[in-house]
Each structure stands twice: as structure tokens, then as C-alpha cells.
Design a protein around this motif. Structure first.
Motif, short mmCIF file in Angstrom:
data_model
loop_
_atom_site.label_atom_id
_atom_site.label_comp_id
_atom_site.label_asym_id
_atom_site.label_seq_id
_atom_site.Cartn_x
_atom_site.Cartn_y
_atom_site.Cartn_z
N LEU A 131 13.43 -5.48 5.55
CA LEU A 131 13.03 -4.08 5.73
C LEU A 131 12.57 -3.47 4.41
CD1 LEU A 131 15.73 -2.80 8.26
CD2 LEU A 131 13.38 -3.55 8.71
N GLY A 132 13.25 -3.83 3.33
CA GLY A 132 12.82 -3.34 2.02
C GLY A 132 11.45 -3.89 1.67
N ASN A 133 11.19 -5.13 2.03
CA ASN A 133 9.88 -5.76 1.81
C ASN A 133 8.81 -4.99 2.56
OD1 ASN A 133 7.57 -7.39 2.23
ND2 ASN A 133 8.71 -9.26 2.04
N ILE A 134 9.09 -4.65 3.82
CA ILE A 134 8.12 -3.94 4.64
C ILE A 134 7.78 -2.58 4.03
CG2 ILE A 134 7.82 -2.79 6.87
CD1 ILE A 134 9.43 -5.13 8.11
N LYS A 135 8.80 -1.86 3.59
CA LYS A 135 8.56 -0.56 2.98
C LYS A 135 7.76 -0.69 1.68
CE LYS A 135 12.75 1.63 4.83
NZ LYS A 135 14.08 2.22 4.49
N GLN A 136 8.10 -1.70 0.88
CA GLN A 136 7.39 -1.90 -0.38
C GLN A 136 5.93 -2.28 -0.12
OE1 GLN A 136 8.21 -1.21 -3.36
NE2 GLN A 136 6.45 -2.13 -4.40
N THR A 137 5.68 -3.09 0.89
CA THR A 137 4.31 -3.48 1.23
C THR A 137 3.51 -2.26 1.69
OG1 THR A 137 5.05 -5.69 1.88
CG2 THR A 137 2.89 -4.98 2.67
N GLN A 138 4.14 -1.40 2.48
CA GLN A 138 3.48 -0.17 2.91
C GLN A 138 3.14 0.71 1.71
OE1 GLN A 138 6.41 1.11 5.97
NE2 GLN A 138 4.63 1.27 7.31
N ARG A 148 -8.49 3.96 -4.19
CA ARG A 148 -9.91 3.77 -3.86
C ARG A 148 -10.52 5.06 -3.32
NH1 ARG A 148 -13.99 -0.13 -2.14
NH2 ARG A 148 -12.87 -1.63 -3.41
N ALA A 149 -9.76 5.81 -2.52
CA ALA A 149 -10.29 7.03 -1.89
C ALA A 149 -10.18 8.25 -2.78
CB ALA A 149 -9.55 7.27 -0.58
N GLY A 150 -9.50 8.11 -3.93
CA GLY A 150 -9.32 9.27 -4.80
C GLY A 150 -8.41 10.32 -4.22
N ARG A 151 -7.36 9.87 -3.52
CA ARG A 151 -6.43 10.80 -2.89
C ARG A 151 -5.01 10.44 -3.30
NH1 ARG A 151 -9.17 11.90 3.01
NH2 ARG A 151 -7.77 13.68 2.96
N ASP A 152 -4.08 11.30 -2.91
CA ASP A 152 -2.68 11.08 -3.23
C ASP A 152 -2.08 10.11 -2.21
OD1 ASP A 152 0.32 11.65 -3.08
OD2 ASP A 152 -0.27 12.90 -4.79
N PRO A 153 -1.23 9.17 -2.64
CA PRO A 153 -0.61 8.24 -1.69
C PRO A 153 0.20 8.94 -0.60
CG PRO A 153 -0.33 7.44 -3.92
CD PRO A 153 -0.90 8.83 -4.04
N ALA A 154 0.67 10.17 -0.89
CA ALA A 154 1.46 10.91 0.09
C ALA A 154 0.58 11.71 1.05
CB ALA A 154 2.43 11.86 -0.62
N ASP A 155 -0.71 11.72 0.84
CA ASP A 155 -1.65 12.42 1.71
C ASP A 155 -1.46 11.93 3.15
OD1 ASP A 155 -4.24 12.76 3.21
OD2 ASP A 155 -4.83 13.74 1.34
N ALA A 156 -1.43 12.87 4.10
CA ALA A 156 -1.19 12.50 5.50
C ALA A 156 -2.24 11.53 6.03
CB ALA A 156 -1.17 13.76 6.37
N ALA A 157 -3.50 11.70 5.60
CA ALA A 157 -4.56 10.80 6.06
C ALA A 157 -4.35 9.39 5.53
CB ALA A 157 -5.92 11.35 5.63
N VAL A 158 -3.93 9.29 4.28
CA VAL A 158 -3.66 7.98 3.69
C VAL A 158 -2.49 7.32 4.40
CG1 VAL A 158 -2.88 6.77 1.60
CG2 VAL A 158 -4.60 8.57 1.43
N ARG A 159 -1.46 8.10 4.69
CA ARG A 159 -0.29 7.54 5.35
C ARG A 159 -0.62 7.07 6.77
NH1 ARG A 159 4.68 9.08 2.90
NH2 ARG A 159 5.72 9.09 4.91
N SER A 160 -1.46 7.82 7.48
CA SER A 160 -1.86 7.43 8.83
C SER A 160 -2.70 6.16 8.79
CB SER A 160 -2.66 8.56 9.50
OG SER A 160 -1.84 9.69 9.70
N PHE A 161 -3.63 6.12 7.84
CA PHE A 161 -4.47 4.93 7.67
C PHE A 161 -3.61 3.71 7.39
CE2 PHE A 161 -6.59 1.90 4.94
CZ PHE A 161 -7.83 1.71 5.55
N GLY A 163 -0.44 3.24 8.02
CA GLY A 163 0.37 2.88 9.19
C GLY A 163 -0.42 2.11 10.22
N ALA A 164 -1.68 2.50 10.43
CA ALA A 164 -2.51 1.81 11.41
C ALA A 164 -2.81 0.38 10.97
CB ALA A 164 -3.82 2.58 11.62
N VAL A 165 -3.17 0.21 9.69
CA VAL A 165 -3.44 -1.12 9.16
C VAL A 165 -2.19 -1.98 9.22
CG1 VAL A 165 -4.04 -2.43 7.08
CG2 VAL A 165 -5.36 -0.40 7.70
N PHE A 166 -1.07 -1.38 8.83
CA PHE A 166 0.17 -2.15 8.82
C PHE A 166 0.59 -2.54 10.22
CE2 PHE A 166 3.35 -3.73 6.02
CZ PHE A 166 4.47 -3.91 6.82
N GLY A 167 0.27 -1.72 11.21
CA GLY A 167 0.56 -2.07 12.59
C GLY A 167 -0.16 -3.34 13.01
N VAL A 168 -1.43 -3.48 12.59
CA VAL A 168 -2.18 -4.70 12.88
C VAL A 168 -1.54 -5.89 12.18
CG1 VAL A 168 -4.41 -5.86 12.63
CG2 VAL A 168 -4.33 -3.44 13.26
#
Length: 201
Positions: A131-138, A148-161, A163-168
């Protein structure tokens, strides 16, 4: 007159030797886990099979779980992601990085990685440790995408993106652990392509 001490190996040679030792320890551990089970295998048995001392095993892998579960940091993926052309979207960069980082793996290395995934899913303490590995990978993925996008890692859009990639990633990982014949890299690219297309059904 005393003889001069042998010179220390060059840093590059030391690093290669350490990598070989680490690989040998993990290879023998996986062999023993497959032959007699994770719980029944001791660190002493692993050390003997790898022809090192138990203290050397612990130097490379402080806990038995770490023989299977990594810290979530994948330098080859980080480097491949940052090397993707600037004009690519973050999702295209993820696809390109994964293909670049893992496309050239040998058959033996692919089999080793699948065995690790299978162990994580079938041994309760390894699943808990992962579980720690999964969180660290996220977090790693969010940081790269934000960079790459010039945004904050905590930005809601970055977090949603992320999460979607990690789901795949997780869906393919779970299938691969159960199906050794699955072409995981192809399945992963197909899943990310579906995500890129907007998940049409």
C-alpha cells in the motif's frame, strides 16, 4: 616494507557489483518463494542460496517484504517520462514513457516482474506492505504530470488525471498477476489509449 593496499574499485564498478549482488539475492529469494512458499522461506535460506551472509541480505533488503515490494520509485520511468517530446500531452507522455521504459525488457525480467506481482496479490502481508508502494507511485506520477503541465501536484485536475491513469495501471496489474500469458505492455497501452479517447463504451 609493506605492500600497498589494493586500490578500491572505481565508483562505477562498485555500483555494478552492488546491483549484481542485489539482483542475485532477489533472484534466489523468488526461486525459493516459488519452490516452498513465502512464509516458509527464511532469510538464512536466501542468504545461503545467494552465497552471502544474512547481514548482507538485510543491507540490501532491510525487511523480508522488501525482497518483493519496492519503494514505488521507478527511475527508468521518471527518466523516460521527462525525455518525452514537449508537444505531447501528459497522457501521451505517460504512454511513451511506459513503452520506452519497459518495451526492451528481456523475457526473464518480464517473468520476474510478473512473479513479484503475483506474490503481492497472494501473500496478505505483502499486499499490506504494498500500500505504501501504491501511494508513493501515485505521488511520483502526480509530480511528473504536474511538472509537465506547469501545475501543482495537489491540483484537483492533476489528482483526477493521476487517479484515472493509475486505475488503468492497477487493472492491468491485477489481470497480469492472474494470467501469465497476458501481454501486459500491450494491454496497458490499449487501456491508456481508451482513456485518451474519453473512455467510449
Amino acid at each position: 616494507m609493506t605492500a600497498s593496499p589494493e586500490p578500491n574499485p572505481a565508483p562505477g564498478l562498485r555500483a555494478k557489483k552492488k546491483a549484481r549482488t542485489r539482483s542475485a539475492i532477489q533472484r534466489q529469494a523468488l526461486r525459493l518463494f516459488a519452490a516452498q512458499g513465502y512464509e516458509a522461506t527464511t532469510v538464512e535460506q536466501i542468504a545461503e542460496a545467494a552465497e552471502v551472509s544474512p547481514s548482507t541480505v538485510f543491507r540490501y533488503f532491510p525487511t523480508k517484504e522488501e525482497l518483493v515490494v519496492s519503494d514505488g520509485y521507478a527511475p527508468e520511468v521518471v527518466e523516460a517520462f521527462r525525455a518525452q517530446p514537449a508537444e505531447l500531452t501528459p497522457l501521451q507522455a505517460v504512454r511513451g514513457a511506459i513503452g520506452s521504459a519497459f518495451g526492451g525488457l528481456s523475457g526473464d525480467e518480464v517473468a520476474r516482474r510478473r512473479q513479484l506481482q503475483e506474490l503481492v496479490l497472494t501473500v496478505p502481508e505483502l499486499w499490506a506492505a504494498s500500500l505504501g508502494n501504491i501511494k508513493q507511485t501515485q505521488r511520483m506520477l502526480a509530480g511528473l504530470v504536474a511538472e509537465r503541465a506547469g501545475r501543482d501536484p495537489a491540483d484537483a485536475a492533476v489528482r483526477s488525471f493521476t487517479g484515472a491513469v493509475f486505475g488503468v495501471l492497477l487493472e492491468v496489474w491485477l489481470r497480469w498477476a492472474e494470467d501469465p500469458d497476458l501481454d501486459a505492455l500491450e494491454a496497458l497501452d490499449r487501456g491508456l489509449a481508451h482513456l485518451e479517447a474519453g473512455l467510449p463504451l
